[in-house]
Write an enzyme that holds these catalytic residues in place. Structure first.
Site, short mmCIF file in Angstrom:
data_model
loop_
_atom_site.label_atom_id
_atom_site.label_comp_id
_atom_site.label_asym_id
_atom_site.label_seq_id
_atom_site.Cartn_x
_atom_site.Cartn_y
_atom_site.Cartn_z
N TYR A 60 0.84 -1.19 0.00
CA TYR A 60 0.00 0.00 0.00
C TYR A 60 0.88 1.25 0.00
CZ TYR A 60 -3.76 -3.20 1.50
OH TYR A 60 -4.66 -4.24 1.60
N HIS A 122 -0.22 -12.13 1.09
CA HIS A 122 -1.22 -11.30 0.42
C HIS A 122 -1.85 -12.01 -0.78
CE1 HIS A 122 -2.08 -6.72 -0.25
NE2 HIS A 122 -3.16 -7.45 -0.42
N SER A 201 -13.24 -5.05 1.95
CA SER A 201 -14.26 -4.46 1.08
C SER A 201 -15.66 -4.90 1.49
CB SER A 201 -13.99 -4.82 -0.39
OG SER A 201 -12.78 -4.27 -0.84
N PRO A 202 -15.99 -4.81 2.79
CA PRO A 202 -17.31 -5.27 3.25
C PRO A 202 -18.45 -4.38 2.80
CG PRO A 202 -16.18 -4.14 5.03
CD PRO A 202 -15.19 -4.24 3.90
N LEU A 203 -18.11 -3.20 2.25
CA LEU A 203 -19.14 -2.29 1.75
C LEU A 203 -19.07 -2.15 0.23
CD1 LEU A 203 -18.89 0.41 4.56
CD2 LEU A 203 -20.62 -1.38 4.28
N GLY A 204 -18.55 -3.18 -0.42
CA GLY A 204 -18.52 -3.17 -1.88
C GLY A 204 -17.77 -1.96 -2.44
N ARG A 205 -16.66 -1.61 -1.77
CA ARG A 205 -15.85 -0.44 -2.15
C ARG A 205 -16.68 0.84 -2.23
NH1 ARG A 205 -13.29 -4.77 -4.74
NH2 ARG A 205 -11.16 -4.99 -3.94
N GLY A 206 -17.66 0.91 -1.35
CA GLY A 206 -18.45 2.13 -1.23
C GLY A 206 -19.85 2.05 -1.80
#
Length: 327
Positions: A60, A122, A201-206
Site C-alpha cells: 500500500y 497477500h 471491502s465489506p461495503l462493496g468499495r463504497g
C-alpha cells in the site's frame, strides 16, 4: 464508545479484536489524495473509539501505509493488534522463504515495531508450494517477529494444506452482500479448522453505503474502473440500482445502508471480522455503530435472498487481478 465496542477472537487462540476493524489502504492515495497529518489524527481517533485491529500491507503506497501507521503505533503499541501483508507483487517471488525473511524485516523497520501480530501472505505464489511459504512464516513465529500466521484470497484446499504445517489464525477475503463466494467452500473450511475470516471491502468499495445515487457521485471513478470492473459505467449503474432494497430496509430501521450491510456481515457468525476503511471520522463512527445493530433472523435471510451470490454486475478485479486469486 470504547467500552461498548464488542470484541471477537481471531482463530481459536488468537488475540481479541474489535468486532469491526480498520483497513488503512485508502490512507495511501489509492482512491484519491490523502493528507498524512489528517490520516494520523484519524488513526489516533480510531484507537480512542476502541478500534484495536489495524490492517495494512507493504504494497500500500509502496511502504507509505506502514510508515504512516508507525507514528500512532509508536505511542500506543500495546493498544493495537497489527496486521500487515507481504507477497502481493508476483515479480518478487512473494511466497519464497528467502523473500519472506527480507519482507518481514522491511515491514518491521517501516512500522517501527519488533513484532507483527498477524502476518498475511497477500496473494498465493503459484510457483512456491504453500507448505514452504507457511513453513517459513512459522519460523518467524518461533523468532518472535510475528505472532500469528494469516493467508489472503486462498481456496479451501490451499488453507487445508497450509494448516497442516502451521496453525492459520485468519484468512482475509473479500466478503459482502456483493461478494458471497466465501460461503461456498471457504467458510465451512475455516469453521472446521477454527480460522477466522477477516472481510475486506465489506461495503462493496463504497457502493453498499448508499452514498452513490448515480455514477457521477463516485470519486475518482476512472481510476476505480481501471482496476475494478464493477465500477465500469454500465456495471456501476446496475450495481447502484441493486442497492435499492438495502436502502429501503435501512430507512425503515432508522440506520444507514452501510450500517445495515455491516450488521448483515456480522450476523453471519462470530468468526467474521469486517475491516471497512474510510478517511472520514464521521463515517468511521457510523460504521462502528453497526456492531450494536441486532438484526432479526428474518431480515438477515431476506437480505441474503435479495443479494444472492453473483448478483453484483462485473468481476471483482480486471483479468490480471483475477488471475492472482487462488480459486
Amino acid at each position: 464508545m470504547s467500552d461498548a465496542l464488542p470484541r471477537r477472537r481471531l482463530g481459536r487462540s488468537g488475540p481479541e479484536v474489535s468486532a469491526i476493524g480498520y483497513g488503512a489502504m485508502g490512507l495511501s492515495g489509492v482512491y484519491g489524495d490523502a493528507d498524512d497529518a489528517e490520516s494520523t489524527r484519524l488513526l489516533e481517533q480510531l484507537l480512542d473509539l476502541g478500534v484495536n485491529f489495524l490492517d495494512t500491507a507493504d504494497v500500500y503506497g509502496n511502504g507509505h501505509n506502514e510508515k504512516l501507521i508507525s507514528g500512532p503505533l509508536a505511542r500506543r503499541r500495546d493498544e493495537v493488534v497489527l496486521a500487515t501483508k507481504f507477497g502481493a507483487d508476483k515479480e518478487t517471488g512473494g511466497g519464497k522463504p528467502d523473500y519472506i525473511r527480507q519482507a518481514v524485516d522491511a515491514s518491521l523497520s517501516r512500522l517501527g515495531t519488533d513484532h507483527i501480530d498477524l502476518y498475511y501472505l497477500h496473494r498465493l505464489d503459484k510457483t512456491t508450494p504453500i507448505e514452504d511459504t507457511v513453513g517459513a512464516m512459522g519460523e518467524l513465529v518461533g523468532q518472535g517477529k510475528i505472532r500469528h500466521v494469516g493467508l489472503s484470497e486462498v481456496s479451501a484446499a490451499t488453507l487445508r494444506r497450509a494448516h497442516t504445517v502451521h496453525p492459520i489464525t485468519a484468512v482475509q477475503q473479500e466478503y459482502s452482500l456483493f461478494t458471497r463466494e466465501p460461503e461456498d467452500d471457504l467458510l465451512p473450511t475455516t469453521r472446521e479448522l477454527g480460522v477466522s475470516l477477516v472481510a475486506y471491502s465489506p461495503l462493496g468499495r463504497g457502493v453498499l453505503t448508499g452514498a452513490f445515487s448515480s455514477t457521477s457521485d463516485v470519486e475518482n471513478l476512472e481510476v476505480r474502473a481501471k482496476r475494478y470492473p464493477r465500477f465500469e459505467e454500465e456495471s456501476l449503474r446496475r450495481n447502484i440500482e441493486l442497492t435499492r432494497p438495502l436502502r429501503e430496509h435501512a430507512e425503515s430501521l432508522g440506520i444507514t445502508p452501510a450500517q445495515l450491510a455491516l450488521a448483515w456481515l456480522l450476523a453471519q457468525g462470530e468468526d467474521i471480522v469486517p475491516i471497512p476503511g474510510s478517511r472520514r471520522l464521521e463515517r468511521v463512527r457510523a460504521n462502528l455503530e453497526a456492531a450494536s445493530v441486532n438484526l432479526g433472523q428474518d431480515l438477515v435471510a431476506e437480505l441474503s435472498a435479495q443479494f444472492p451470490p453473483g448478483a453484483a454486475e462485473g468481476e471483482r478485479y480486471q483479468p490480471e487481478g483475477m488471475s492472482r486469486l487462488d480459486r
